[in-house]
Design a protein around this motif. Structure first.
Motif, mmCIF file in Angstrom:
data_model
loop_
_atom_site.group_PDB
_atom_site.id
_atom_site.type_symbol
_atom_site.label_atom_id
_atom_site.label_comp_id
_atom_site.label_asym_id
_atom_site.label_seq_id
_atom_site.Cartn_x
_atom_site.Cartn_y
_atom_site.Cartn_z
ATOM 1 N N LYS A 61 -4.323 -1.159 -8.085
ATOM 2 C CA LYS A 61 -3.214 -1.726 -7.520
ATOM 3 C C LYS A 61 -1.925 -2.062 -8.566
ATOM 4 O O LYS A 61 -2.230 -2.872 -8.891
ATOM 5 C CB LYS A 61 -3.951 -3.014 -6.673
ATOM 6 C CG LYS A 61 -3.440 -3.368 -6.137
ATOM 7 C CD LYS A 61 -4.315 -5.474 -5.326
ATOM 8 C CE LYS A 61 -2.978 -5.311 -4.259
ATOM 9 N NZ LYS A 61 -3.825 -6.596 -3.326
ATOM 10 N N ARG B 132 0.936 7.565 -5.752
ATOM 11 C CA ARG B 132 -0.254 6.991 -4.358
ATOM 12 C C ARG B 132 -0.892 8.941 -4.001
ATOM 13 O O ARG B 132 -1.804 8.920 -3.011
ATOM 14 C CB ARG B 132 0.881 7.192 -2.988
ATOM 15 C CG ARG B 132 -0.195 7.373 -1.995
ATOM 16 C CD ARG B 132 0.633 6.567 -0.841
ATOM 17 N NE ARG B 132 1.817 7.082 0.426
ATOM 18 C CZ ARG B 132 2.518 7.482 1.024
ATOM 19 N NH1 ARG B 132 2.560 6.462 1.971
ATOM 20 N NH2 ARG B 132 3.531 8.186 1.554
ATOM 21 N N ARG C 224 2.371 -1.919 -3.725
ATOM 22 C CA ARG C 224 3.184 -2.322 -3.636
ATOM 23 C C ARG C 224 5.037 -2.232 -3.705
ATOM 24 O O ARG C 224 4.668 -2.014 -5.236
ATOM 25 C CB ARG C 224 3.031 -3.803 -3.644
ATOM 26 C CG ARG C 224 1.719 -4.350 -3.354
ATOM 27 C CD ARG C 224 1.200 -4.133 -1.160
ATOM 28 N NE ARG C 224 0.472 -3.361 -1.010
ATOM 29 C CZ ARG C 224 -0.501 -4.456 -0.645
ATOM 30 N NH1 ARG C 224 0.063 -6.282 -1.098
ATOM 31 N NH2 ARG C 224 -2.027 -4.483 -0.614
ATOM 32 N N GLY D 252 6.859 5.382 4.386
ATOM 33 C CA GLY D 252 4.934 4.561 4.425
ATOM 34 C C GLY D 252 4.890 3.939 3.661
ATOM 35 O O GLY D 252 3.614 3.443 3.303
ATOM 36 N N LEU D 253 5.787 3.801 2.884
ATOM 37 C CA LEU D 253 5.812 2.300 1.526
ATOM 38 C C LEU D 253 5.458 0.812 2.114
ATOM 39 O O LEU D 253 6.338 0.696 3.056
ATOM 40 C CB LEU D 253 6.372 2.744 0.560
ATOM 41 C CG LEU D 253 6.057 4.784 -0.161
ATOM 42 C CD1 LEU D 253 7.484 4.403 -1.085
ATOM 43 C CD2 LEU D 253 4.825 4.716 -0.710
#
Lengths: 390, 204
Positions: free
Chosen positions: B23, B39, B47, B63-64
């Motif tokens: 994460k 990713r 994030r 798409g982030l």
């Protein structure tokens, strides 16, 4: 006079027997309101577009704003105008109805077919008027959840809305965290500011000061508080625009005249524009609904519902958020969205935050804004991938 | 000559430091290039925070999950230990308070990864030495009065800062002018002279 009477009766019909689809709940399925009372029977009017897929995973719920309706991508039967979000929703559009099953309900408290103050109170056979209990954003969302249940949908792929619609989006993610895969709240906030309450209170007082309002029993009297409601709309409409856009569009230009008339006529284009906005609004909207829905927005305060901790409203959320604000929106300024984003961060939610640069004010979310569409498109596409919707 | 011949050369070096499925918070994520790389290569849960709205909008279109925000003011809103890795690539020198930003990274992430241009690189030293002026080059095009890079440091400066905030250096990589990793066994003075960029993996 005939035209007015016809419009009036058609509107009364829309409140009870809408042109759209409608789901009716009997006395055995009441809506339990935050006000502490049960609303039963009640009904929720809605439109759908596209097809629900076999595993019921492609449903998109659209939440409308204060004076919106269920006709998001089809002709409004009262005004004859195209759906209010056809720039976004339809075959081949960003919310592609060839891929998604779009559900667009009318909120409880409104006047287009979901139970509201203009609906007939079964106990009296007369319109509810002010006998309808106060409706909250959560009440609207609970009613929508009953509609979603009706389709057998466990989890909505996406819940989308701006302004009061954005409040519903946020309430959905908080009340039903497992039932919302992705959420797109736009031009909204987690509460109504003092300034917003102030503007809406001025509008409500204008409605109630109209002698035709008659304590809310104007439908039975065969009159309508048109002047008061028009003034309320004019006040609110100013907050939906920006000073820059007003100046660009109207400046101090005169309306169909070369010089000032030294009277209180609509000399200025902006006056004429606002009067037109007010007049067309009263033809399509019920004054008591305006009171109820604006009150629902005033009462909305997610932090207050969670002991002052906004982040607690989104505890353990798995929903993917894309928060959108607009630089010139002073009805729901970017700071409101930023506070929301900070709370979502604190709760660990996957959140994106886009502030769109525009001088078109609060209503920009309804307009053709390429940067907005590219952000929404990217967000929806990646959410669809994550959800396994090819 | 520059301190910054390819400012994003560090991306793969950073990516190599991060395990699969981590994460990750990328502070100053620009247009999302690193997050997208992570990713795709590492399947991370990523994030981002980015100060420019244009960058944020590009990230969201990719798409982030990225928000518009400022490393100097907005990291305070992130809870302790909320990420496995908190990244700051090529952004430290543009913050108003690098020490506070570093402390936040170490608080938010179990690990922090910081990359920055080394102001101790020989080309900077010679520019200052021979010209007597702040270096301005093709890749470092700002004059001293309009640069966003207000807190340049050298590799040795950064090592001292890590020591002061109690961060442990788990790994450090210097990249030379050809974009190649420099040997691990070199002494700090060597890196500080020949390393054009540095990437540090830290933990509390």
């Amino acid at each position: 006079m005939m035209a007015v009477a016809r419009a009036k009766s058609r509107k009364a019909d829309e409140a009870n027997n809408p042109s759209s689809q409608v789901l009716r709940f009997g006395a055995d399925k009441p809506l339990i309101l935050e006000a502490g009372v049960k609303l039963a029977p009640f009904q929720i009017a809605y439109e759908t577009y596209g097809e629900l897929n076999a595993d019921k995973s492609n449903a998109v719920l659209i939440c409308h704003a204060l004076t919106g309706d269920q006709y998001v991508a089809s002709t409004n039967p009262v005004t004859g105008k195209p759906g209010w979000w056809e720039v976004l929703i339809g075959p081949g559009k960003i919310i592609d109805t060839n891929r998604f099953f779009v559900i667009s309900p009318n909120v409880i408290g409104s006047c287009l077919g979901s139970t509201g103050p203009a609906s007939t109170n079964p106990a009296t056979g007369k319109p509810y008027g002010l006998d309808l209990p106060i409706i909250t954003i959560r009440d609207m969302v609970r009613a929508q959840a009953m509609l979603v249940d009706h389709f057998g949908i466990d989890q909505l792929f996406c819940v989308i809305g701006g302004s009061m619609g954005g409040m519903q989006v946020l309430e959905w993610t908080s009340t039903y965290p497992d039932r919302v895969f992705s959420a797109l709240p736009m031009a909204t906030g987690t509460r109504h500011s003092a300034q917003n309450i102030a503007f809406y209170e001025a509008g409500r007082q204008a409605v109630m000061a109209d002698p035709n309002w008659r304590g809310g029993k104007y439908i039975e009297a065969g009159v309508r508080p048109e002047k008061g409601l028009a003034v309320a709309r004019m006040i609110a409409h100013i907050t939906y625009l920006s000073e820059v856009a007003l100046h660009r569009k109207f400046g101090r230009n005169l309306q169909d005249r070369q010089k000032l008339t030294f009277s209180f006529d609509a000399d200025f284009q902006i006056e004429s524009y606002l009067r037109h906005q007010g007049m067309t609004f009263v033809d399509r909207f019920d004054a008591n609904s305006y009171l109820y829905l604006s009150r629902a927005m005033d009462y909305f305060d997610m932090a207050a519902d969670h002991d002052g901790q906004l982040a607690a409203a989104f505890k353990n959320t798995k929903t993917r958020f894309c928060v959108v604000s607009f630089t010139s929106d002073w009805h729901f300024p970017t700071e409101e969205s930023r506070a929301l984003v900070h709370a979502l961060n604190a709760s660990g939610a996957p959140v994106s935050f886009v502030e769109i640069e525009t001088d078109r004010g609060h209503d920009a979310f309804l307009l053709d804004e390429p940067e907005l569409f590219s952000a929404i498109g990217g967000f929806v596409a990646s959410a669809a991938r994550a959800k396994g919707l090819a | 000559m520059s301190v910054n011949s390819n400012p994003r050369i560090d991306l793969q070096v950073v990516a190599d430091l991060i395990p699969d499925n981590a994460k990750v918070l990328d502070v100053g994520c620009s247009d999302g290039e690193l997050l997208e790389l992570l990713r795709n290569q590492k399947n991370i849960d990523g994030r981002g925070v980015e100060i420019s709205q244009r960058g944020v909008n590009e990230c969201v279109a990719r798409g982030l999950s990225v928000i518009q925000g400022d490393a100097d003011t907005d990291l305070v809103y992130y809870p302790d230990n909320s990420f496995d890795y908190a990244l700051l690539s090529q952004t430290l020198q543009a913050t108003r308070n690098p020490r506070a930003v570093l402390e936040h990274l170490l608080r938010i992430g179990e690990h922090a990864i910081v990359s920055f241009p080394n102001f101790g690189h020989w080309s900077v030293r010679t520019s200052l030495f021979f010209n007597g002026r702040m270096p301005v080059t093709k890749d470092l095009p700002y004059s001293w009065y309009d640069t966003p890079n207000i807190h340049f440091c050298t590799i040795r400066d950064f090592v001292v800062l890590c020591d002061e905030v109690g961060a442990k250096v788990e790994k450090a990589v210097a990249i030379n002018a050809n974009g190649q990793k420099m040997g691990f066994s070199m002494p700090w003075w060597f890196w500080n002279f020949f390393g054009q960029q540095a990437v540090f993996l830290l933990r509390r």
